[in-house]
Design a protein around this motif. Sequence first.
Motif, PDB file in Angstrom:
ATOM      1  N   LEU A  77       0.836  -1.194   0.000  1.00  0.00           N
ATOM      2  CA  LEU A  77       0.000   0.000   0.000  1.00  0.00           C
ATOM      3  C   LEU A  77       0.873   1.247   0.000  1.00  0.00           C
ATOM      4  CD1 LEU A  77      -2.789  -0.826   2.604  1.00  0.00           C
ATOM      5  CD2 LEU A  77      -3.198  -0.052   0.278  1.00  0.00           C
ATOM      6  N   LYS A  78       0.366   2.295  -0.614  1.00  0.00           N
ATOM      7  CA  LYS A  78       1.023   3.588  -0.538  1.00  0.00           C
ATOM      8  C   LYS A  78       0.441   4.316   0.665  1.00  0.00           C
ATOM      9  CE  LYS A  78       2.016   7.777  -3.184  1.00  0.00           C
ATOM     10  NZ  LYS A  78       1.789   8.513  -4.465  1.00  0.00           N
ATOM     11  N   LEU A  79       1.265   4.558   1.663  1.00  0.00           N
ATOM     12  CA  LEU A  79       0.809   5.141   2.927  1.00  0.00           C
ATOM     13  C   LEU A  79       1.152   6.631   2.999  1.00  0.00           C
ATOM     14  CD1 LEU A  79       1.959   2.235   5.284  1.00  0.00           C
ATOM     15  CD2 LEU A  79      -0.322   2.621   4.323  1.00  0.00           C
ATOM     16  N   PRO A  80       0.368   7.428   3.738  1.00  0.00           N
ATOM     17  CA  PRO A  80      -0.835   7.037   4.482  1.00  0.00           C
ATOM     18  C   PRO A  80      -2.051   6.873   3.574  1.00  0.00           C
ATOM     19  CG  PRO A  80      -0.456   9.386   4.733  1.00  0.00           C
ATOM     20  CD  PRO A  80       0.710   8.855   3.952  1.00  0.00           C
ATOM     21  N   VAL A  81      -2.981   6.019   3.995  1.00  0.00           N
ATOM     22  CA  VAL A  81      -4.206   5.749   3.253  1.00  0.00           C
ATOM     23  C   VAL A  81      -5.313   6.668   3.764  1.00  0.00           C
ATOM     24  CG1 VAL A  81      -5.908   3.972   2.687  1.00  0.00           C
ATOM     25  CG2 VAL A  81      -3.512   3.369   2.885  1.00  0.00           C
ATOM     26  N   SER A  82      -6.187   7.078   2.867  1.00  0.00           N
ATOM     27  CA  SER A  82      -7.225   8.046   3.238  1.00  0.00           C
ATOM     28  C   SER A  82      -8.607   7.421   3.418  1.00  0.00           C
ATOM     29  CB  SER A  82      -7.321   9.151   2.174  1.00  0.00           C
ATOM     30  OG  SER A  82      -6.117   9.874   2.085  1.00  0.00           O
ATOM     31  N   ASN A  83      -8.731   6.118   3.225  1.00  0.00           N
ATOM     32  CA  ASN A  83     -10.054   5.496   3.270  1.00  0.00           C
ATOM     33  C   ASN A  83     -10.023   4.202   4.080  1.00  0.00           C
ATOM     34  OD1 ASN A  83     -11.238   7.353   1.107  1.00  0.00           O
ATOM     35  ND2 ASN A  83      -9.558   6.390   0.000  1.00  0.00           N
ATOM     36  N   VAL A  84     -11.101   3.982   4.828  1.00  0.00           N
ATOM     37  CA  VAL A  84     -11.293   2.746   5.582  1.00  0.00           C
ATOM     38  C   VAL A  84     -12.628   2.149   5.163  1.00  0.00           C
ATOM     39  CG1 VAL A  84     -11.600   1.704   7.860  1.00  0.00           C
ATOM     40  CG2 VAL A  84      -9.949   3.560   7.549  1.00  0.00           C
ATOM     41  N   ILE A  85     -12.626   0.872   4.812  1.00  0.00           N
ATOM     42  CA  ILE A  85     -13.867   0.178   4.450  1.00  0.00           C
ATOM     43  C   ILE A  85     -14.171  -0.849   5.535  1.00  0.00           C
ATOM     44  CG2 ILE A  85     -15.018  -1.288   2.748  1.00  0.00           C
ATOM     45  CD1 ILE A  85     -13.348  -0.007   0.599  1.00  0.00           C
ATOM     46  N   ILE A  86     -15.381  -0.775   6.075  1.00  0.00           N
ATOM     47  CA  ILE A  86     -15.804  -1.646   7.168  1.00  0.00           C
ATOM     48  C   ILE A  86     -16.605  -2.826   6.612  1.00  0.00           C
ATOM     49  CG2 ILE A  86     -17.092  -1.797   9.331  1.00  0.00           C
ATOM     50  CD1 ILE A  86     -14.638  -0.031   9.539  1.00  0.00           C
ATOM     51  N   HIS A  87     -16.279  -4.021   7.075  1.00  0.00           N
ATOM     52  CA  HIS A  87     -16.930  -5.254   6.642  1.00  0.00           C
ATOM     53  C   HIS A  87     -17.447  -6.028   7.862  1.00  0.00           C
ATOM     54  CE1 HIS A  87     -14.588  -5.199   2.712  1.00  0.00           C
ATOM     55  NE2 HIS A  87     -13.863  -4.401   3.466  1.00  0.00           N
ATOM     56  N   HIS A  88     -18.249  -7.039   7.601  1.00  0.00           N
ATOM     57  CA  HIS A  88     -18.393  -8.120   8.578  1.00  0.00           C
ATOM     58  C   HIS A  88     -18.006  -9.416   7.877  1.00  0.00           C
ATOM     59  CE1 HIS A  88     -22.932  -9.281   7.692  1.00  0.00           C
ATOM     60  NE2 HIS A  88     -22.168  -9.424   6.633  1.00  0.00           N
ATOM     61  N   THR A  89     -17.616 -10.415   8.647  1.00  0.00           N
ATOM     62  CA  THR A  89     -17.126 -11.653   8.052  1.00  0.00           C
ATOM     63  C   THR A  89     -18.249 -12.591   7.644  1.00  0.00           C
ATOM     64  OG1 THR A  89     -16.896 -12.693  10.228  1.00  0.00           O
ATOM     65  CG2 THR A  89     -14.973 -11.507   9.363  1.00  0.00           C
ATOM     66  N   ALA A  90     -19.480 -12.274   8.055  1.00  0.00           N
ATOM     67  CA  ALA A  90     -20.638 -13.131   7.751  1.00  0.00           C
ATOM     68  C   ALA A  90     -20.421 -14.551   8.277  1.00  0.00           C
ATOM     69  CB  ALA A  90     -20.943 -13.135   6.259  1.00  0.00           C
ATOM     70  N   THR A  91     -19.788 -14.651   9.439  1.00  0.00           N
ATOM     71  CA  THR A  91     -19.570 -15.931  10.111  1.00  0.00           C
ATOM     72  C   THR A  91     -20.168 -15.831  11.510  1.00  0.00           C
ATOM     73  OG1 THR A  91     -17.456 -15.232  11.065  1.00  0.00           O
ATOM     74  CG2 THR A  91     -17.403 -16.252   8.874  1.00  0.00           C
ATOM     75  N   GLU A  92     -20.019 -16.879  12.287  1.00  0.00           N
ATOM     76  CA  GLU A  92     -20.363 -16.786  13.696  1.00  0.00           C
ATOM     77  C   GLU A  92     -19.394 -15.833  14.375  1.00  0.00           C
ATOM     78  OE1 GLU A  92     -20.979 -20.446  15.772  1.00  0.00           O
ATOM     79  OE2 GLU A  92     -21.565 -21.491  13.935  1.00  0.00           O
ATOM     80  N   GLY A  93     -19.853 -15.214  15.450  1.00  0.00           N
ATOM     81  CA  GLY A  93     -19.000 -14.286  16.176  1.00  0.00           C
ATOM     82  C   GLY A  93     -18.126 -15.002  17.184  1.00  0.00           C
ATOM     83  N   CYS A  94     -17.469 -14.234  18.051  1.00  0.00           N
ATOM     84  CA  CYS A  94     -16.610 -14.809  19.091  1.00  0.00           C
ATOM     85  C   CYS A  94     -16.513 -13.812  20.233  1.00  0.00           C
ATOM     86  CB  CYS A  94     -15.235 -15.157  18.540  1.00  0.00           C
ATOM     87  SG  CYS A  94     -14.333 -13.757  17.816  1.00  0.00           S
TER      88      CYS A  94
END
Length: 374
Positions: A77-94
Amino acid sequence: MQKTVAVAPPEEPETVIKRFPRELLYLCAILLMLVALVAGYCFWAMTHSTSSPNKGLHILDRSEWQGEPPSGKYPHLKLPVSNVIIHHTATEGCEQEDVCIYRMQIIQAYHMKSLGWVDIGYNFLVGGDGQVYVGRGWHIRGQHANGYGAISISIAFIGTFVNVEPSTRQIEAAKRLMDEGVRLHRLHPDYHIYAHRQVSPTESPGQKLFELMKKWPRFTPDATSLRLLSNATLKFVTRPYWLAQPPTVPLTPLELPIQIVRFVSTNTQSCSTQAECVFRVRLLQSFHIESIGYKDINYNFVAAGDGHIYEGRGWNHSCEPLKKGDGPDPKELVVAFVGPSSSNKKLALDLILQGIKLGHISKDYSLIDDSEKS
């Protein structure tokens, strides 16, 4: 006659006994001052060190969750990065570390063995135990969203948050991680936060988490600038999202950069919604495998009426001959159209431009348009 009275000299042991406690007190005072100075310095160093993480942030490195090494190289990656993308894993949690470690190992195995990626796709993952688990880290491009790995950091919440919210400590851990990214100059101080669903046709990160994200100060509701930044005016629907069957046998590699792009028609009805188009693409794959005997859906990409590009064999695998007697051409990319090609021609041309930008298609490629032939 005057009598002389002899005065006995003071006994030496009594003199020593009177001086010794005073010297001991001085020595103890000096020692206490030294201990206090050392303790104060240690406390200052712990709270002001440039290498210490944010208070309350606990990060587990790959070795701590026993991650497998990458199967190949990937770009930085070329740092610093200006964007964050939020996901969920679509699995069971912990909720406990040992369970989260198990989830990490399962996710990595799925990404590498089932999806064919070189490593777990996310940069970081956050468990319900309130800890951060390192995926690809700050320096390596993720594979979390097609076209966005070079311009964003991905943070995935372990679990499925369609109907339930993540725990408070899970959210706080993600926020502290982003603060740490700014402190380490990995994230730009004016970074923006997006949901996975804003750049890809997916439910991720789940409706409940998405609603919470809308209240975050850096959440950006309009992803247009991010799309333009990545030249991702296209929305890709990857194989897992349209529930593709695996190929019946290993596919022939596609020689890059691609020299020929061929447009073809699927000769099927058009579709206007994602649900309809997913159904059409799945029918095409079943027809190709079960009726014609192809190894897989015999298109690299499918341009559909919902405005999305559906991944067939993708950039890495060549198609089989479309007519009997023709030999396979490992330098040819096949783009198919669901419904009339005229309405999706711009979509396909944008795909070609992106392929050139990514280095998959040669700049002097040849286009063969068979999509209007009956």
